[in-house]
Design an enzyme around this catalytic site. Sequence first.
Site, PDB file in Angstrom:
ATOM      1  N   ARG A  90       0.857  -1.218  -0.004  1.00  0.00           N
ATOM      2  CA  ARG A  90       0.051  -0.085   0.025  1.00  0.00           C
ATOM      3  C   ARG A  90       0.766   1.283   0.028  1.00  0.00           C
ATOM      4  NH1 ARG A  90      -3.603  -1.087   5.166  1.00  0.00           N
ATOM      5  NH2 ARG A  90      -4.986   0.575   4.417  1.00  0.00           N
ATOM      6  N   ARG A 334      -7.584   7.942   9.597  1.00  0.00           N
ATOM      7  CA  ARG A 334      -6.979   9.134   9.692  1.00  0.00           C
ATOM      8  C   ARG A 334      -7.928  10.303  10.251  1.00  0.00           C
ATOM      9  NH1 ARG A 334      -7.043   8.840   3.283  1.00  0.00           N
ATOM     10  NH2 ARG A 334      -9.125   8.751   3.242  1.00  0.00           N
ATOM     11  N   HIS A 450      -6.462  28.642 -17.364  1.00  0.00           N
ATOM     12  CA  HIS A 450      -6.579  30.381 -17.341  1.00  0.00           C
ATOM     13  C   HIS A 450      -8.019  30.769 -16.422  1.00  0.00           C
ATOM     14  CE1 HIS A 450      -7.757  34.197 -19.016  1.00  0.00           C
ATOM     15  NE2 HIS A 450      -6.323  34.175 -18.656  1.00  0.00           N
ATOM     16  N   TYR A 876      -0.477  45.315  12.648  1.00  0.00           N
ATOM     17  CA  TYR A 876      -1.812  45.141  12.353  1.00  0.00           C
ATOM     18  C   TYR A 876      -1.707  44.877  10.590  1.00  0.00           C
ATOM     19  CZ  TYR A 876      -1.456  49.733   9.934  1.00  0.00           C
ATOM     20  OH  TYR A 876      -1.049  50.770   9.453  1.00  0.00           O
TER      21      TYR A 876
HETATM   22  P1  ADP Z   1      -6.107   3.986  -0.145  1.00  0.00           P
HETATM   23  O1  ADP Z   1      -4.900   4.796   0.293  1.00  0.00           O
HETATM   24  O2  ADP Z   1      -6.744   4.015  -1.679  1.00  0.00           O
HETATM   25  O3  ADP Z   1      -7.085   3.959   0.689  1.00  0.00           O
HETATM   26  P2  ADP Z   1      -5.387   1.477   0.962  1.00  0.00           P
HETATM   27  O4  ADP Z   1      -4.065   1.068   0.983  1.00  0.00           O
HETATM   28  O5  ADP Z   1      -6.257   1.945   2.262  1.00  0.00           O
HETATM   29  O6  ADP Z   1      -5.613   2.605  -0.127  1.00  0.00           O
HETATM   30  O7  ADP Z   1      -6.239   0.138   0.384  1.00  0.00           O
HETATM   31  C1  ADP Z   1      -7.535   0.104  -0.026  1.00  0.00           C
HETATM   32  C2  ADP Z   1      -8.263  -0.955   0.637  1.00  0.00           C
HETATM   33  O8  ADP Z   1      -7.724  -2.156   0.515  1.00  0.00           O
HETATM   34  C3  ADP Z   1      -8.245  -0.824   2.049  1.00  0.00           C
HETATM   35  O9  ADP Z   1      -9.362   0.218   2.434  1.00  0.00           O
HETATM   36  C4  ADP Z   1      -8.624  -2.121   2.520  1.00  0.00           C
HETATM   37  O10 ADP Z   1     -10.199  -2.565   2.405  1.00  0.00           O
HETATM   38  C5  ADP Z   1      -8.074  -2.950   1.469  1.00  0.00           C
HETATM   39  N1  ADP Z   1      -6.835  -3.520   1.921  1.00  0.00           N
HETATM   40  C6  ADP Z   1      -5.553  -2.810   2.127  1.00  0.00           C
HETATM   41  N2  ADP Z   1      -4.853  -3.629   2.699  1.00  0.00           N
HETATM   42  C7  ADP Z   1      -5.417  -4.752   3.094  1.00  0.00           C
HETATM   43  C8  ADP Z   1      -5.011  -5.940   3.899  1.00  0.00           C
HETATM   44  N3  ADP Z   1      -3.824  -6.085   4.325  1.00  0.00           N
HETATM   45  N4  ADP Z   1      -6.085  -6.780   4.332  1.00  0.00           N
HETATM   46  C9  ADP Z   1      -7.384  -6.795   3.715  1.00  0.00           C
HETATM   47  N5  ADP Z   1      -7.481  -5.598   3.098  1.00  0.00           N
HETATM   48  C10 ADP Z   1      -6.643  -4.792   2.659  1.00  0.00           C
HETATM   49 MG    MG Z   2      -7.475   3.587   2.570  1.00  0.00          MG
END
Ligand code: ADP
Ligand code: MG
Length: 896
Positions: A90, A334, A450, A876
């Site tokens: 990811r 987040r 623009h 100011y």
């Molecule tokens: P984004 O930045 O687009 O949110 P993510 O890295 O969060 O991308 O991945 C998107 C989705 O993929 C996550 O919301 C989750 O549902 C799925 N995902 C990511 N990693 C895993 C994992 N280790 N196991 C299961 N699902 C995952």
């Molecule tokens: Mg995500």
Amino acid sequence: VKYVYDFSEGDKSMKDLLGGKGANLAEMTKLGLPVPPGFTITTEACRAYLKESTVPESLATEVTTALRGVEDQMGRHLGDPTDPLLVSVRSGAKFSMPGMMETVLNIGLNDESVLGLAAVSGNERFAWDSYRRLIQMFGKTVLDIDGDLFSDALDNLKAERGVNGDTELTAEDLKGLVVTFKGIVKEQTGNDFPQDPRTQMDMGIEAVFRSWNTERARIYRRRERIPHDLGTAVNICTMVFGNMGENSGTGVCFTRDPSSGHSGVYGDYLENAQGEDVVAGIRNTLPLSALKEINKPVYDELRGIMRKLETHYRDMCDIEFTVERGKLWMLQTRVGKRTAAAAFRIATQLLGEKLITRDEALGRVTGDQLTQLMFPQFDAKAEKELIARGMAASPGAAVGKIAFNNAQAVEAAEKGIKTVLVRRETNPDDLPGMVAAEGVLTARGGKTSHAAVVARGMGKTCVCGAEALVIDAAAGTVTIGDLVLTADDTIAIDGQTGEIFRGEVAVTDSPVTTYLADGLEAGIAAAGEDQGTRELVEAVDKLLAHADKVRRLSVRANADTPLDSKRAIDFGAEGIGLCRTEHMFLGERRPLVERAILSAPESDERQAAFNELEKLQKQDFLAMLEVMDGKAMTVRLIDPPLHEFMPALIELETKVAVGKATGTLDPADEAMLVEVRRMHEENPMLGLRGVRLGIYLPGLFALQMRALCEAAAELVARGLNPRPEIMVPLVGSVRELQLVREEGEGIIASVAAAHGVDLSGVSIGAMIELPRAAMTAEDLAEEADFFSFGTNDLTQTVWGFSRDDVEGVFFPQYIEAGIFGVSPFESIDVHGVGTLVSEGVRRARSTKPNIKLGVCGEHGGDPASIHFFHNVGVDYVSCSPFRVPVARLEAGRAAV
Ligand code: ADP
Ligand code: MG
Ligand code: MG
């Protein structure tokens, strides 16, 4: 260097190094929440990769060590043929960034481990579904294969089987699909789909690194002013499976409603699904509350975690989670994005719940958000016919007849008819039309086009890139599908949503603006029955009151009419920081000025013109000072480019030529032409203006200063408290200031004596708008009671460009090319112009520690600039009346 951090090693403060996603995964791990084990490869590794175009050598061994750690924890090995550990790769930069490589799930599956996964899960269909997803995602994002090839193949298969949903495909179907997908990979890349699990992982990591510099990512960063050298982190995370059957699923949720800010259960859940199925809208999702029926213990656990996260982050969070066979896993959190209105409501709600302090609540809202809330809006109750959508490029609500070109827009404006300028795209030639129209709508171009850049600069409503519009300007038609509109049609565009409506739509003041202008009661009345709006008005009131309490910067307004001054005070201005006097010389008074300039020095004619002007000026100042009673009012002595007061050279030349040819020449015209030629300037912005004009035309500044003092004396006699300040423009040398000051002091003394009142409070200062003035501020300070940095002209003189000649012309290209992220006229160029300001402050105070220092010019109302001015220690800022609330809020935010 350490390039790899296990999730158990980091925390949320490490966003620079671990990216947002990685830092928060680590934080959740630290909190003891159920996060699948994993590790993060740092942004530093990415930066090293981008620099050397190859993965740093030590990374491979660090990854091996971290992976072993995860494998030990899980008791499984990556891609093991009998019981495989699978991971996701990811991306995750410091700032969330669309346009980056997407996540690849199910890394570790191959022709053998898919069988192992089927065996241990007891679910063959699931295993093959996971494998085909891997090839699809890996093919698309790592190998750059056109994603449609895969999704078309999937659609074809479903059609063949006569099924609608993915879940209706059998294990056998999916096995076949894997063969098809592998064929696509081979055909498109010439290579087989990589079978080695570690190779898959390494290729994924490198692809994430590479994606930092894709065109899409670069464009996004430019637009959002995110530096290009941050790099992205990569997260390797143990897979958990939401697609293992009925007691599995995946979802997203918010700890409170991201649009209203109310707490409650907000989110979506999808049974038997993986990854982005939820957002992709493949199947209809269930509301999060449905999870309560499906699996109460999981639901309760999730609610508990939501609460815990909100308490821990002390803010609204968004969350991604997965349920694998009845076990809850947290995959991301987040601090959640929110609308402007929600930001204010959430901040005050959290404050009310005593989760955050007042200072923190203030930090949770921005001046830009307040600006959004102040724009006029379409009446929510009005009927609307939506005909198309574009990008929301510049906020506001504009209604008008369609204008296809400058001439139509300008002509209509002259007749008082409102228009919306509709163009395929705009270029500098369209400026007159953009000025004349209520709003701008284009069919092409994004938020840095623009049209978008210029409209934002002008504060004009703009919707751009409405691709559905086919515009034939020559024929005078806009076609949207079957609908054909002409210049007779009225349209309405919403710069906040990008919506385009047909016909008239009523526009109303926002209740927030009503509140700001007329007070809390009026604002609440404007909100009416709408509870959410009422809460919003109260939230703005509460946070603004706190900003006023904590801010160090005073806020003044730039205003030169009694009406504007009144509005500024209503919006909370504590004085006028810039009262321009040029308009007091234009219009019907221009001939007087012309006479004064062109008549002989010390002639009766000149004196007569001056006397007349002085009388008129005194009336202007009386009216202004009366409104501003008790508040400071900085009057800038006249600063026009000379040509604004002179007859146009070309016109006069023509007139004289025609007169000569036809024997009707007026000798006065000929004499005037000689004068106008003599005074003609090639570069008026750098010519006879400001203090130079005051010295060149003795008596001009004097009449202004006398008019001001006379007005003040009269008001003092009436028991009022006028507080005028005289400001000398475009000073470059201390001697210039000295000359004006001597004259001014004489006038103040003599007017005071004549009226028998005390005018000792009338101060004299200089506007700092030339580099030389800033760099010699320690000398100027000897002769000044105050300085005001005129950052508009200072920007022009530091950069050496004239605003009128650059903004609409080449700035869009400059922004697109990343030369600056935003026009230096909108937000102060901290590095260049800002250095002159801070240096000017330092030098001025070295002579006169208590000299009053202000800023006038557009930057006084710009959030980023206000923080800068707070930090360099000016007293100011002064901005346009409409920006005063924003400046109050940001000055407060700068102080906490
Ligand atoms: P984004 O930045 O687009 O949110 P993510 O890295 O969060 O991308 O991945 C998107 C989705 O993929 C996550 O919301 C989750 O549902 C799925 N995902 C990511 N990693 C895993 C994992 N280790 N196991 C299961 N699902 C995952
Ligand atoms: Mg995500
Ligand atoms: Mg995504």
